[in-house]
Scaffold this motif. Sequence first.
Motif, PDB file in Angstrom:
ATOM      1  N   ARG A  12     -49.234  62.625 -62.185  1.00 39.26           N
ATOM      2  CA  ARG A  12     -50.560  61.761 -62.208  1.00 39.26           C
ATOM      3  C   ARG A  12     -50.355  60.477 -61.424  1.00 39.26           C
ATOM      4  O   ARG A  12     -51.285  60.215 -60.752  1.00 39.26           O
ATOM      5  N   ASN A  13     -49.139  60.036 -61.098  1.00 36.47           N
ATOM      6  CA  ASN A  13     -49.198  59.060 -59.948  1.00 36.47           C
ATOM      7  C   ASN A  13     -49.319  59.555 -58.738  1.00 36.47           C
ATOM      8  O   ASN A  13     -50.134  58.793 -57.851  1.00 36.47           O
ATOM      9  N   LEU A  14     -48.811  60.734 -58.307  1.00 32.34           N
ATOM     10  CA  LEU A  14     -49.039  61.142 -57.213  1.00 32.34           C
ATOM     11  C   LEU A  14     -50.712  61.489 -56.996  1.00 32.34           C
ATOM     12  O   LEU A  14     -51.087  61.361 -55.963  1.00 32.34           O
ATOM     13  N   GLU A  15     -51.158  62.055 -58.120  1.00 31.98           N
ATOM     14  CA  GLU A  15     -52.653  62.454 -57.780  1.00 31.98           C
ATOM     15  C   GLU A  15     -53.393  61.207 -57.524  1.00 31.98           C
ATOM     16  O   GLU A  15     -54.483  61.346 -56.906  1.00 31.98           O
ATOM     17  N   ALA A  16     -53.075  59.910 -58.066  1.00 25.76           N
ATOM     18  CA  ALA A  16     -53.512  58.614 -57.670  1.00 25.76           C
ATOM     19  C   ALA A  16     -53.481  58.272 -56.269  1.00 25.76           C
ATOM     20  O   ALA A  16     -54.460  57.877 -55.369  1.00 25.76           O
ATOM     21  N   TRP A  17     -52.199  58.539 -55.717  1.00 26.93           N
ATOM     22  CA  TRP A  17     -51.868  58.056 -54.431  1.00 26.93           C
ATOM     23  C   TRP A  17     -52.351  59.053 -53.218  1.00 26.93           C
ATOM     24  O   TRP A  17     -53.105  58.568 -52.343  1.00 26.93           O
ATOM     25  N   TYR A  18     -52.646  60.240 -53.466  1.00 29.85           N
ATOM     26  CA  TYR A  18     -52.883  61.411 -52.525  1.00 29.85           C
ATOM     27  C   TYR A  18     -54.155  61.956 -53.062  1.00 29.85           C
ATOM     28  O   TYR A  18     -54.262  62.799 -53.902  1.00 29.85           O
ATOM     29  N   ASP A  19     -55.382  61.582 -52.287  1.00 30.39           N
ATOM     30  CA  ASP A  19     -56.685  62.294 -52.634  1.00 30.39           C
ATOM     31  C   ASP A  19     -56.778  63.383 -51.923  1.00 30.39           C
ATOM     32  O   ASP A  19     -57.481  64.395 -52.389  1.00 30.39           O
ATOM     33  N   ARG A  20     -55.956  63.796 -50.758  1.00 36.92           N
ATOM     34  CA  ARG A  20     -56.201  65.250 -50.130  1.00 36.92           C
ATOM     35  C   ARG A  20     -55.462  66.142 -51.022  1.00 36.92           C
ATOM     36  O   ARG A  20     -54.257  65.795 -50.983  1.00 36.92           O
ATOM     37  N   ARG A  21     -56.033  67.173 -51.220  1.00 36.27           N
ATOM     38  CA  ARG A  21     -55.314  68.132 -52.231  1.00 36.27           C
ATOM     39  C   ARG A  21     -54.070  68.957 -51.665  1.00 36.27           C
ATOM     40  O   ARG A  21     -52.846  69.041 -52.311  1.00 36.27           O
ATOM     41  N   ASP A  22     -54.209  69.134 -50.208  1.00 33.05           N
ATOM     42  CA  ASP A  22     -52.723  69.701 -49.472  1.00 33.05           C
ATOM     43  C   ASP A  22     -51.913  68.709 -49.477  1.00 33.05           C
ATOM     44  O   ASP A  22     -50.502  69.228 -49.640  1.00 33.05           O
ATOM     45  N   VAL A  23     -52.101  67.498 -49.296  1.00 37.87           N
ATOM     46  CA  VAL A  23     -50.838  66.687 -49.203  1.00 37.87           C
ATOM     47  C   VAL A  23     -50.416  66.298 -50.459  1.00 37.87           C
ATOM     48  O   VAL A  23     -49.272  66.171 -50.745  1.00 37.87           O
ATOM     49  N   TYR A  24     -51.352  66.306 -51.560  1.00 33.74           N
ATOM     50  CA  TYR A  24     -50.762  65.934 -53.013  1.00 33.74           C
ATOM     51  C   TYR A  24     -49.825  67.240 -53.347  1.00 33.74           C
ATOM     52  O   TYR A  24     -48.671  67.023 -54.031  1.00 33.74           O
ATOM     53  N   ARG A  25     -50.458  68.502 -53.220  1.00 28.68           N
ATOM     54  CA  ARG A  25     -49.498  69.505 -53.426  1.00 28.68           C
ATOM     55  C   ARG A  25     -48.175  69.652 -52.818  1.00 28.68           C
ATOM     56  O   ARG A  25     -47.086  69.893 -53.364  1.00 28.68           O
ATOM     57  N   TYR A  26     -48.094  69.228 -51.520  1.00 19.77           N
ATOM     58  CA  TYR A  26     -46.978  69.018 -50.821  1.00 19.77           C
ATOM     59  C   TYR A  26     -45.974  68.229 -51.554  1.00 19.77           C
ATOM     60  O   TYR A  26     -44.675  68.431 -51.686  1.00 19.77           O
TER      61      TYR A  26
ATOM     62  N   LYS B 143     -45.620  52.830 -59.172  1.00 23.13           N
ATOM     63  CA  LYS B 143     -47.105  52.923 -59.845  1.00 23.13           C
ATOM     64  C   LYS B 143     -48.355  52.391 -58.928  1.00 23.13           C
ATOM     65  O   LYS B 143     -48.184  51.492 -58.390  1.00 23.13           O
ATOM     66  N   HIS B 144     -49.423  53.512 -59.103  1.00 25.73           N
ATOM     67  CA  HIS B 144     -50.447  52.952 -58.171  1.00 25.73           C
ATOM     68  C   HIS B 144     -51.374  51.812 -58.693  1.00 25.73           C
ATOM     69  O   HIS B 144     -51.230  51.718 -59.954  1.00 25.73           O
ATOM     70  N   PHE B 145     -51.739  50.987 -57.987  1.00 28.16           N
ATOM     71  CA  PHE B 145     -52.231  49.909 -58.504  1.00 28.16           C
ATOM     72  C   PHE B 145     -53.641  50.012 -59.215  1.00 28.16           C
ATOM     73  O   PHE B 145     -54.187  49.220 -59.933  1.00 28.16           O
ATOM     74  N   GLN B 146     -54.456  51.126 -59.021  1.00 26.35           N
ATOM     75  CA  GLN B 146     -55.618  51.639 -59.754  1.00 26.35           C
ATOM     76  C   GLN B 146     -55.540  52.924 -60.006  1.00 26.35           C
ATOM     77  O   GLN B 146     -56.061  53.818 -59.488  1.00 26.35           O
ATOM     78  N   PRO B 147     -54.760  53.342 -61.073  1.00 23.79           N
ATOM     79  CA  PRO B 147     -54.568  54.784 -61.491  1.00 23.79           C
ATOM     80  C   PRO B 147     -55.718  55.553 -62.061  1.00 23.79           C
ATOM     81  O   PRO B 147     -56.713  54.728 -62.523  1.00 23.79           O
ATOM     82  N   ARG B 148     -55.993  56.699 -61.679  1.00 22.33           N
ATOM     83  CA  ARG B 148     -57.149  57.649 -62.072  1.00 22.33           C
ATOM     84  C   ARG B 148     -56.890  57.820 -63.716  1.00 22.33           C
ATOM     85  O   ARG B 148     -55.946  57.889 -64.178  1.00 22.33           O
ATOM     86  N   ASN B 149     -57.859  57.552 -64.350  1.00 20.87           N
ATOM     87  CA  ASN B 149     -58.262  57.813 -65.843  1.00 20.87           C
ATOM     88  C   ASN B 149     -59.319  58.904 -66.062  1.00 20.87           C
ATOM     89  O   ASN B 149     -60.240  58.923 -65.415  1.00 20.87           O
ATOM     90  N   PHE B 150     -58.823  59.781 -67.027  1.00 23.74           N
ATOM     91  CA  PHE B 150     -59.935  60.579 -67.484  1.00 23.74           C
ATOM     92  C   PHE B 150     -61.012  59.993 -68.311  1.00 23.74           C
ATOM     93  O   PHE B 150     -60.559  59.047 -68.951  1.00 23.74           O
ATOM     94  N   ALA B 151     -61.972  60.270 -68.205  1.00 20.88           N
ATOM     95  CA  ALA B 151     -63.303  59.569 -68.574  1.00 20.88           C
ATOM     96  C   ALA B 151     -63.427  59.412 -70.194  1.00 20.88           C
ATOM     97  O   ALA B 151     -63.606  58.273 -70.572  1.00 20.88           O
ATOM     98  N   ASN B 152     -62.825  60.364 -71.019  1.00 22.41           N
ATOM     99  CA  ASN B 152     -62.801  60.336 -72.279  1.00 22.41           C
ATOM    100  C   ASN B 152     -61.590  59.732 -72.839  1.00 22.41           C
ATOM    101  O   ASN B 152     -61.322  59.611 -74.046  1.00 22.41           O
ATOM    102  N   SER B 153     -60.500  59.470 -72.026  1.00 26.76           N
ATOM    103  CA  SER B 153     -59.076  59.097 -72.379  1.00 26.76           C
ATOM    104  C   SER B 153     -59.062  57.499 -72.595  1.00 26.76           C
ATOM    105  O   SER B 153     -60.058  56.905 -72.184  1.00 26.76           O
ATOM    106  N   ALA B 154     -58.338  57.004 -73.368  1.00 30.84           N
ATOM    107  CA  ALA B 154     -57.973  55.678 -73.481  1.00 30.84           C
ATOM    108  C   ALA B 154     -57.889  54.906 -72.159  1.00 30.84           C
ATOM    109  O   ALA B 154     -57.319  55.500 -71.061  1.00 30.84           O
ATOM    110  N   GLY B 155     -58.977  53.773 -71.774  1.00 30.32           N
ATOM    111  CA  GLY B 155     -58.834  53.325 -70.506  1.00 30.32           C
ATOM    112  C   GLY B 155     -59.996  53.878 -69.521  1.00 30.32           C
ATOM    113  O   GLY B 155     -60.278  53.514 -68.555  1.00 30.32           O
ATOM    114  N   GLY B 156     -60.238  55.138 -69.850  1.00 30.74           N
ATOM    115  CA  GLY B 156     -61.547  55.789 -69.155  1.00 30.74           C
ATOM    116  C   GLY B 156     -62.999  55.076 -69.165  1.00 30.74           C
ATOM    117  O   GLY B 156     -63.083  54.370 -70.324  1.00 30.74           O
TER     118      GLY B 156
END
Length: 144
Positions: free
Chosen positions: A24-38, A73-86
Amino acid sequence: MAQVPLAIVSHKRQVCSLYKRALRNLEAWYDRRDVYRYRAVQLRARFDENCSKDLGEGIRLLACGQRELFETKHFQPRNFANSAGGCAFEREVIPPDWVLDYWHPLEKAQYPEYFAKREQRKKEFVTWWEKQYGKPDPKDLGHH
């Protein structure tokens, strides 16, 4: 309160949790899917190369991994809308059951099976309550 442990968590479960939080932290750092998957494949390789270590070494690696995740840790992590913090967390208010008692009889007539079952369950609950706690004293019912 969401992070309060309610039971002893096994080492395997802690490692799986660390892996998921790292992804999830990687997902927050890399918005391009190919870079994230790598990066995700690299992360999985790091976890797989240490899976056959003994428990003592595993505990040390787990602590190092948790420290590394904290430091990266990313300074602004992604949160799911319905999860705590969303943004939509607890936005939908679920009305309490007693609201249905104030429905008009014509509204209740649209759902006859549901309201018949509901009345039956209310009677069962009153019976259970009186069995569990006794009948209420008529003097305490507000006639002062």
